[in-house]
Enzyme design. Sequence first.
Site, PDB file in Angstrom:
ATOM      1  N   GLY A  12       1.240  -1.088   0.109  1.00 44.81           N
ATOM      2  CA  GLY A  12      -0.431  -0.261  -0.546  1.00 44.81           C
ATOM      3  C   GLY A  12       1.187   1.528   0.356  1.00 44.81           C
ATOM      4  O   GLY A  12       1.884   1.345   0.425  1.00 44.81           O
ATOM      5  N   ILE A 129       1.171   3.818   6.789  1.00 49.03           N
ATOM      6  CA  ILE A 129       0.539   4.287   7.229  1.00 49.03           C
ATOM      7  C   ILE A 129       0.381   3.511   8.786  1.00 49.03           C
ATOM      8  O   ILE A 129       0.185   3.687   9.625  1.00 49.03           O
ATOM      9  CB  ILE A 129      -0.658   4.901   7.210  1.00 49.03           C
ATOM     10  CG1 ILE A 129      -2.260   3.603   6.549  1.00 49.03           C
ATOM     11  CG2 ILE A 129      -0.394   5.680   5.381  1.00 49.03           C
ATOM     12  CD1 ILE A 129      -2.623   4.296   6.723  1.00 49.03           C
ATOM     13  N   ASP A 130       0.482   2.229   8.709  1.00 53.28           N
ATOM     14  CA  ASP A 130       0.199   0.797  10.205  1.00 53.28           C
ATOM     15  C   ASP A 130       1.320   1.401  11.667  1.00 53.28           C
ATOM     16  O   ASP A 130       0.523   0.723  12.722  1.00 53.28           O
ATOM     17  CB  ASP A 130      -0.694   0.060  10.259  1.00 53.28           C
ATOM     18  CG  ASP A 130      -2.158  -0.342   9.039  1.00 53.28           C
ATOM     19  OD1 ASP A 130      -2.364   0.668   8.355  1.00 53.28           O
ATOM     20  OD2 ASP A 130      -2.263  -1.840   8.067  1.00 53.28           O
ATOM     21  N   MET A 172      -8.145   3.127   9.475  1.00 54.35           N
ATOM     22  CA  MET A 172      -7.334   1.761   8.677  1.00 54.35           C
ATOM     23  C   MET A 172      -6.271   1.130  10.305  1.00 54.35           C
ATOM     24  O   MET A 172      -5.975   2.181  11.455  1.00 54.35           O
ATOM     25  CB  MET A 172      -6.553   2.027   7.909  1.00 54.35           C
ATOM     26  CG  MET A 172      -7.442   2.450   6.350  1.00 54.35           C
ATOM     27  SD  MET A 172      -6.412   2.280   5.103  1.00 54.35           S
ATOM     28  CE  MET A 172      -7.137   1.690   3.674  1.00 54.35           C
ATOM     29  N   GLY A 173      -6.215   0.647  10.076  1.00 61.33           N
ATOM     30  CA  GLY A 173      -4.606  -0.412  11.147  1.00 61.33           C
ATOM     31  C   GLY A 173      -5.842  -1.785  11.182  1.00 61.33           C
ATOM     32  O   GLY A 173      -6.130  -2.328  11.596  1.00 61.33           O
ATOM     33  N   GLU A 225     -10.141  -0.191  11.891  1.00 59.63           N
ATOM     34  CA  GLU A 225     -10.922  -1.730  10.533  1.00 59.63           C
ATOM     35  C   GLU A 225     -10.469  -3.148  11.330  1.00 59.63           C
ATOM     36  O   GLU A 225     -11.217  -4.020  11.297  1.00 59.63           O
ATOM     37  CB  GLU A 225      -9.980  -1.362   9.425  1.00 59.63           C
ATOM     38  CG  GLU A 225      -8.668  -1.525   9.512  1.00 59.63           C
ATOM     39  CD  GLU A 225      -8.344  -1.406   8.142  1.00 59.63           C
ATOM     40  OE1 GLU A 225      -8.656  -1.323   6.722  1.00 59.63           O
ATOM     41  OE2 GLU A 225      -6.914  -1.423   7.533  1.00 59.63           O
ATOM     42  N   HIS A 282      -9.308   5.241   2.397  1.00 58.30           N
ATOM     43  CA  HIS A 282      -7.454   5.627   1.693  1.00 58.30           C
ATOM     44  C   HIS A 282      -7.690   7.126   1.815  1.00 58.30           C
ATOM     45  O   HIS A 282      -6.498   7.084   1.757  1.00 58.30           O
ATOM     46  CB  HIS A 282      -8.117   4.825   0.227  1.00 58.30           C
ATOM     47  CG  HIS A 282      -7.435   3.722   0.396  1.00 58.30           C
ATOM     48  ND1 HIS A 282      -8.948   2.816   0.553  1.00 58.30           N
ATOM     49  CD2 HIS A 282      -6.575   3.119  -0.222  1.00 58.30           C
ATOM     50  CE1 HIS A 282      -8.352   1.204   0.431  1.00 58.30           C
ATOM     51  NE2 HIS A 282      -6.779   1.576  -0.031  1.00 58.30           N
TER      52      HIS A 282
HETATM   53  O1  F6P Z   1      -1.054  -1.735   5.186  1.00 55.74           O
HETATM   54  C1  F6P Z   1      -1.688  -1.051   4.517  1.00 55.74           C
HETATM   55  C2  F6P Z   1      -3.571  -0.561   4.974  1.00 55.74           C
HETATM   56  O2  F6P Z   1      -3.434   1.352   4.158  1.00 55.74           O
HETATM   57  C3  F6P Z   1      -4.276  -0.706   5.982  1.00 55.74           C
HETATM   58  O3  F6P Z   1      -4.509  -0.734   7.490  1.00 55.74           O
HETATM   59  C4  F6P Z   1      -5.547  -1.656   4.806  1.00 55.74           C
HETATM   60  O4  F6P Z   1      -5.926  -3.004   5.607  1.00 55.74           O
HETATM   61  C5  F6P Z   1      -5.046  -1.455   3.722  1.00 55.74           C
HETATM   62  O5  F6P Z   1      -3.290  -1.139   3.231  1.00 55.74           O
HETATM   63  C6  F6P Z   1      -5.732  -1.620   2.838  1.00 55.74           C
HETATM   64  O6  F6P Z   1      -5.173  -1.802   1.206  1.00 55.74           O
HETATM   65  P1  F6P Z   1      -5.458  -1.865   0.158  1.00 55.74           P
HETATM   66  O7  F6P Z   1      -5.150  -0.679  -0.267  1.00 55.74           O
HETATM   67  O8  F6P Z   1      -4.957  -2.599  -1.004  1.00 55.74           O
HETATM   68  O9  F6P Z   1      -6.892  -1.562  -0.048  1.00 55.74           O
END
Ligand code: F6P
Length: 352
Positions: A12, A129-130, A172-173, A225, A282
């Site tokens: 990501g 970001i996590d 997110m997380g 999440e 996002h």
């Molecule tokens: O790993 C970072 C992250 O932003 C997570 O927090 C989230 O679950 C995931 O990526 C979302 O991924 P994508 O952009 O592929 O949907």
Amino acid sequence: MSEKIGILTGGGDCPGLNAVIRAVVRKSILYYNYQVLGILQGWRGLLEYGLTEELNLDKVSGIIHRGGTILKTSRTNPFKVKDGVKRILEKKKSLGLSAIIVVGGEDTLGVATKLFEEGVEIVGVPKTIDNDIWGTDYTFGFDTAVNIAMDAIDRVHTTAESHNRVMVVEVMGRHTGWIAIEAGIAGGADFILIPEKPVDLDKVCDAICKRHARGRDFSVVVVAEGAKIATEEVDQKEEVLVVQDEKKDAFGHVRLGGIGKLLASEIEKRTGFETRFVILGHIQRGGSPTAFDRMLGTRFGISAVDLVHRKEFGKMVSLRGNKIVAIDLKEATSKAKRIDEELYEIAEVFFG
Ligand code: F6P
């Protein structure tokens, strides 16, 4: 002929990636006389043709303030592609790369660890970001995400107060609650739910009711999440993870998202208070990085090139206190960094 190194960004995206790329390119060219090859779309760039481009000072000029990554990214897993590793080894050789700087999170760096064991000269740079990469106090991207989430919580506060509502903010997380805890504490949340601390819904509702009984007849609840809750539809004791899509990506992850909606409906049902939810998604990953993330990305990029120069491969740059150090990639990818117990205890002081 000068040495040639490669750089890729995988997984990501997050704010601060361009600061790393800029620092890597400038230090490489100006101090070590290296050529730098940008590998596009993460590991896919080493599996397919036509996905590389030479990086020079011009290409990285004026990008430090930009979110995303000029190298693009993907969630490609070479270990899930037929002859993936063999193809990467051959590609690295044909491109004439003496080392690769890999900027990524748990999945991308997990691949880097295994490729290092296959003999590839690799240096890792942690991003997400996590903020859940083991061995580094912070990853860049996190500070920007926390500030975006905090701003959203501030905004939600005023509308919650005007309408006497409970507002649930989903952040997110995936495995950890770093964004939820830090944005939640900074934004004055009345309850925070995170993956590391499954809580009984009754506890959440009690805290809200206690607060409303005190005359504060609105509340803001922050939920990561990846947090799990028990609902009436399923066995009360079974915690459910809410997913948007059961389909797994190349690293075996499902798409999370939606716990905010479920939580809001359970809170309204159990407390009788009108409840709404927002899912930040996002938005937390986009846009300009904060000064902290630009600085950390820059420091990581410079240190990564220095590690390449000293031929210290199989390492990941990491922030410890205020120093950048190198740790083994294998250790960094051995587990996730979960939130500190004492941080959760601080958050609890403000529940209810
Ligand atoms: O790993 C970072 C992250 O932003 C997570 O927090 C989230 O679950 C995931 O990526 C979302 O991924 P994508 O952009 O592929 O949907």
